[in-house]
Design an enzyme around this catalytic site. Structure first.
Site: not given
Length: 539
Positions: A222, A111, A142
């Site tokens: 992230s 993402h 992911d």
């Protein structure tokens, strides 16, 4: 459908946990003393691809130097208005260097770099940004692989060593990244709280193993590594930070992608040259926790199992598994009435049976023990990648078709998000949500076609109140997908176009007039073409 919903880390407000890169960071968290059962090494299942030994990390300073900051200029498609793109946006995240055999890559979250027009990376303590290329993205796990062509980037950049052994509960871990609130490296420390199957926020249709920690994971973290010091003193990466629990009544609940999921992703790419995904058996089950239902199913005494409630007709399982079969064991592991199997070889940990399947690859055969009409048998199911009826990763540019002012699109998860927001499961029409949550494909290429809107014109007077409704039939025939609808419209010789939509409504347009007025309607609404690029060759 889950009762709570997670958000990617970009949704979580920042915490004051960052440490400047120039300051001395605390020693990477070391695993506390544990019982012999806890410290016994657990070897990952042999998948035919031995895990290469990554370049060892010499010390804590070296660990920090493996982490880089990611800068992504993102241009996202707009599935609600498919002929335009959303305004360009900027994202930041974290990546880190991994050695895989004789290859060196950067690993981050999907993402972070999804839809990136340009991705750049910057090493810790450096001022120069390097252009990075995204070479593989796996949305359901992911994860994404980046590389940098400039050899100067790789000079003096160490790689992490991945630890294939899952951590124990209460193991201390350290998350490193570049969250908001500063430009230098941030370090947060916590403990492993839980290891379980979770739905990843990027792709809700599937569950994979995830490690829950209480270390703060903030926007920008992230893709950052989560470190742990082994009992032998080596600092290794046990996973990748990727999401937090997005609930008002919960705090400091973050998740990392464990190294065994990372290994599956990397092995898949090396083996196939692309991402093929995680295997699925292709059937859906119901727990048998009610004693009367167990008895009616033929389960006696301490026998346990799961009822097959539905089989995906587009999967190989359709030829092997039947509805009402009772699944007794998977890969030799007895399945409980609640769908759980023993986890990590202990008696006090259990996990959803999907974990055993997720460790395998598309094309592998999964051994099942089933009971059919009260007769026990052994079967093998070829694993396949399930493509849900409502795709979470549809093609882009977004597909669409316009005729006579009617706009048709395939139903997809990005369409629901773009039109109704992240809470689409609450705000979207039930007819669309039910297809998203429970719909399965009846055949290869099956799509649900939605009339997303009817553009206003003299031709469409009285029809503009129809929007976001499912197309059931065109001139008496069910469209298989959007391509099939375009072919039917273009080959139609009837006097009228008759579009039957949900709840027995219909829209009728004169064929010749609809085709004649379409170019003017497109021009009036600044739509460049009557269809998206992938359908231009259809006649």
């Amino acid at each position: 459908m889950a009762s709570h919903h997670r958000q990617r880390v970009a949704k979580r407000p920042a915490a004051n946990t960052a440490e400047a890169a120039g300051r001395k960071v605390r020693k990477i968290a070391k695993r506390p003393a544990a019982s012999n059962a806890e410290t016994t090494k657990r070897k990952p299942k042999n998948t035919g691809n031995p895990a290469p030994e990554a370049e060892p990390v010499a010390d804590d300073g070296n660990v920090m130097d493996t982490v880089v900051k990611v800068f992504a200029a993102v241009s996202e498609p707009n599935y609600a208005v498919p002929w335009v793109y959303k305004p360009q946006d900027a994202r930041t995240g974290t990546a880190f260097a991994v050695a895989w055999g004789n290859r060196r890559w950067l690993l981050t979250n999907a993402h972070v770099v999804r839809h990136a027009a340009v991705a750049q990376v910057r090493k810790r303590g450096d001022h120069k940004k390097f252009i990075a290329q995204v070479i593989c993205i796996g949305l359901e796990c992911d994860l994404a692989i980046l590389t940098v062509k400039d050899p100067k980037f790789w000079q003096d950049l160490p790689s992490v060593s991945l630890n294939w052994e899952l951590p124990a509960l209460q193991d201390e871990v350290t998350v490193v990244g570049f969250p908001v609130g500063g430009d230098n490296t941030s370090v947060t420390v916590g403990v492993v709280s839980r290891i379980d199957m979770q739905r990843y926020s990027v792709a809700w249709h599937n569950s994979l193993l995830a490690i829950q920690i209480d270390a703060a994971i903030n926007p920008g973290n992230s893709g950052g590594p989560c470190f742990h010091e082994d009992p032998d003193g080596k600092t290794r990466c046990i996973g990748v930070a990727f999401q937090v629990l997005g609930r008002d009544d919960a705090e400091n609940i973050g998740y990392i992608i464990p190294s065994e999921v990372v290994k599956h992703f990397l092995d898949d790419y090396v083996k196939n040259g692309c991402y093929t995904g995680f295997g699925s058996c292709g059937f859906y089950v119901q727990p048998l926790e009610n004693k009367h239902m167990r008895a009616a199913s033929g389960l006696r005494g301490e026998r346990s199992g799961l009822r097959v409630r539905r089989v995906d007709s587009s999967c190989p399982a359709d030829k092997v598994i039947e509805k009402e079969d009772i699944v007794l064991a998977i890969e030799g592991q007895t399945v409980g009435d609640d769908g759980k199997v023993p986890f990590r070889g202990t008696d006090n940990e259990r996990i959803d049976f999907g974990y055993l399947v997720s460790k395998m690859f598309v094309g592998d055969e999964c051994r099942l023990t089933v009971m059919r009409k009260r007769k026990e048998m052994e079967v093998k199911v070829k694993l396949t990648r399930i493509h849900p009826l409502v795709l979470h990763d549809p093609p882009h540019p977004p597909p669409y078709f316009v005729v006579g002012g009617m706009v048709f699109v395939p139903l997809s998860e990005p369409f629901l998000i773009d039109d109704f927001g992240s809470n689409f499961h609450k705000d979207a029409p039930l007819s669309l949500v039910s297809q998203w949550s429970e719909g399965i494909r009846k055949f290869e290429g099956h799509e649900v076609i939605v009339v997303s809107q009817v553009l206003a014109s003299p031709l469409t007077v009285g029809f503009t109140d129809f929007y976001n409704v499912v197309l059931v039939k065109f001139n008496g025939q069910e469209p298989r997908n959007l391509e099939h609808l375009i072919r039917m419209v273009k080959s139609c010789k009837d006097e009228y176009f008759r579009f039957e939509i949900e709840r027995d409504f219909c829209i009728v347009l004169p064929r010749k007039e609809a085709l004649k007025q379409t170019p003017a309607i497109l021009k009036e609404n600044m739509i460049p073409s009557d269809r998206s690029a992938q359908y231009m060759s259809l006649k």
